[in-house]
Motif scaffolding. Structure first.
Motif, PDB file in Angstrom:
ATOM      1  N   ARG A 123       0.847  -1.191   0.000  1.00  0.00           N
ATOM      2  CA  ARG A 123       0.000   0.000   0.000  1.00  0.00           C
ATOM      3  C   ARG A 123       0.882   1.241   0.000  1.00  0.00           C
ATOM      4  N   HIS A 124       0.561   2.143  -0.949  1.00  0.00           N
ATOM      5  CA  HIS A 124       1.332   3.378  -1.031  1.00  0.00           C
ATOM      6  C   HIS A 124       0.613   4.449  -0.250  1.00  0.00           C
ATOM      7  N   PHE A 125       1.244   4.857   0.790  1.00  0.00           N
ATOM      8  CA  PHE A 125       0.642   5.922   1.587  1.00  0.00           C
ATOM      9  C   PHE A 125       0.936   7.258   0.935  1.00  0.00           C
ATOM     10  N   PRO A 126       0.028   8.223   1.042  1.00  0.00           N
ATOM     11  CA  PRO A 126       0.292   9.547   0.450  1.00  0.00           C
ATOM     12  C   PRO A 126       1.419  10.258   1.180  1.00  0.00           C
ATOM     13  N   ARG A 127       2.168  10.990   0.411  1.00  0.00           N
ATOM     14  CA  ARG A 127       3.272  11.729   1.021  1.00  0.00           C
ATOM     15  C   ARG A 127       2.769  13.066   1.514  1.00  0.00           C
TER      16      ARG A 127
ATOM     17  N   THR B 180       2.341  16.929   1.689  1.00  0.00           N
ATOM     18  CA  THR B 180       2.397  17.995   0.693  1.00  0.00           C
ATOM     19  C   THR B 180       3.498  18.964   1.064  1.00  0.00           C
TER      20      THR B 180
END
Lengths: 243, 160
Positions: free
Chosen positions: B123-127, B129
């Motif tokens: 799962r790619h977690f959001p980075r 901003t």
């Protein structure tokens, strides 16, 4: 070549002792007990002959050679005996020889205490455990030993290094007895500690133990109590099955 | 060194070496404990000799403490040996070379020794901003205005 001339006999003695122990160690094929004993005895004799003779009375020297040779030879026989009962009895002889060496160094109380504690308590406990745990006589794991050559080489290289250190000249001279009052006790300065030298009396040893090392003596008593409680807790009960 | 003490030190070293040799080579638990006691003898002899060399009583006092600890060690070790003997009916040290419980599978079984399979859904977690002004990362870029002035002098602050 120069090194060989200086240390050749020493190295030969160590090699002879190591070969003797290797030949004496129990293993699968038949061991040559006579050859091993001869080699170990010759190595011990050469190693002891190379040591400088202690100055003083000839009786002192004779007693030292006697106790030292019997300590080393009984130690060799202890670690190479197939029967653990014999090993425990050889260990009792090593204890007696060590106590003789203590006596030669004016440590009479220590010799008596070591005989009482080791020969009277520890060896007897070992013999009880052997009789409880090994009633079948000779076992397979007593007839084999692990890595004899490797362990002998390592141990005797270490022993050779120790002997080479002993033979070097970087040692301080022995302190004369009249300088003994200068030495302060290094540990546990409390109200009961006072300066004293090693005069061979039991009184000064008692003063040192219960003066300088008062807290350590109390701690040692606590350790004995904890160890005895732990041994009672660990030892198997009769309700859990008989041994 | 004078020859008076050298012999005692050599005998102490020999006893220690013999004890270490017995501890390394023998397979009986009781013999290993006896070899450890032999090493303690060597150390005791060395302590007494050094105490006599320096003409103090500290060597003898230390040896008495060694006696105490040896007695504790023998009692505890023999209780442990009896407890171990009751489990496997053998004094062989090789039996205890594996410390796992007997009802657990061996860690050397094939499915455990193989590499664990790669996880399938990563799962790619959001980075986070980016917030604020991005810093300049190299020297050649035009310098941002500092305090409202542009004077062409390379500024050291906030560049790297």
């Amino acid at each position: 070549m120069n090194w060989l001339q200086q240390n050749g006999w020493q190295a030969a003695a160590l090699v002879l002792m190591a070969l003797g122990i290797c030949a004496l160690m129990p293993r699968a094929r038949t061991r040559s007990r006579t050859l091993g004993l001869l080699l170990a005895f010759a190595g011990t004799a050469i190693a002891l002959w190379l040591l400088p003779t202690p100055a003083g009375l000839i009786a002192h020297s004779v007693l030292f050679w006697l106790f030292a040779a019997s300590a080393i030879l009984c130690g060799v026989l202890m670690i190479t005996s197939r029967n653990p009962v014999y090993a425990a009895l050889w260990f009792a002889l090593v204890t007696l020889a060590t106590c003789g060496l203590f006596l030669l160094q004016q440590a009479a109380f220590l010799a008596a205490a070591t005989i009482i504690v080791y020969a009277g308590a520890i060896i007897v406990t070992f013999l009880f455990v052997i009789m409880l745990a090994q009633q079948a006589g000779a076992t397979a794991y007593d007839q084999h030993s692990h890595h004899v050559v490797l362990a002998s080489v390592g141990a005797f290289v270490l022993f050779g290094a120790l002997l080479a250190t002993l033979r070097s000249d970087a040692w301080p001279a022995a302190r004369p007895p009249e300088e003994a009052a200068v030495i302060e006790p290094a540990l546990a300065q409390n109200g009961l500690s006072r300066t004293h030298g090693a005069d061979g009396k039991m009184q000064s040893l008692g003063r040192s133990l219960f003066g300088d090392y008062l807290y350590a003596v109390e701690l040692a008593g606590t350790v004995l109590l904890v160890a005895s409680i732990g041994a009672i807790a660990i030892a198997p009960r009769r309700s859990q099955g008989t041994l | 060194m004078s020859g008076e003490y050298e012999g005692y030190l050599a005998v102490g070293g020999a006893l220690f070496i013999l004890g270490a040799l017995g501890f390394l080579t023998r397979r009986n638990l009781i013999l290993m404990m006896l070899s450890a006691e032999l090493m303690l003898h060597g150390v005791s002899l060395t302590f007494v000799t050094f105490g006599r060399l320096h003409n103090t009583l500290e060597g003898q006092a230390f040896t008495i403490f060694i006696l105490t600890i040896a007695a504790c060690e023998a009692g505890l070790a023999l209780a442990l040996i009896l407890a171990l003997y009751q489990k496997v009916r053998s004094l062989d040290i090789q039996v205890w070379s594996e410390l796992r419980e007997p009802d657990l599978p061996s860690p050397k079984s094939t499915n455990e020794r193989a590499d664990p399979p790669a996880p399938e859904d990563v799962r790619h977690f959001p980075r986070l901003t980016p917030a604020g002004r991005a810093p300049e990362m190299h020297e050649g870029a035009p310098q941002p205005p500092v305090n409202g002035r542009v004077d062409g002098v390379p500024q050291e602050i906030g560049v790297r």
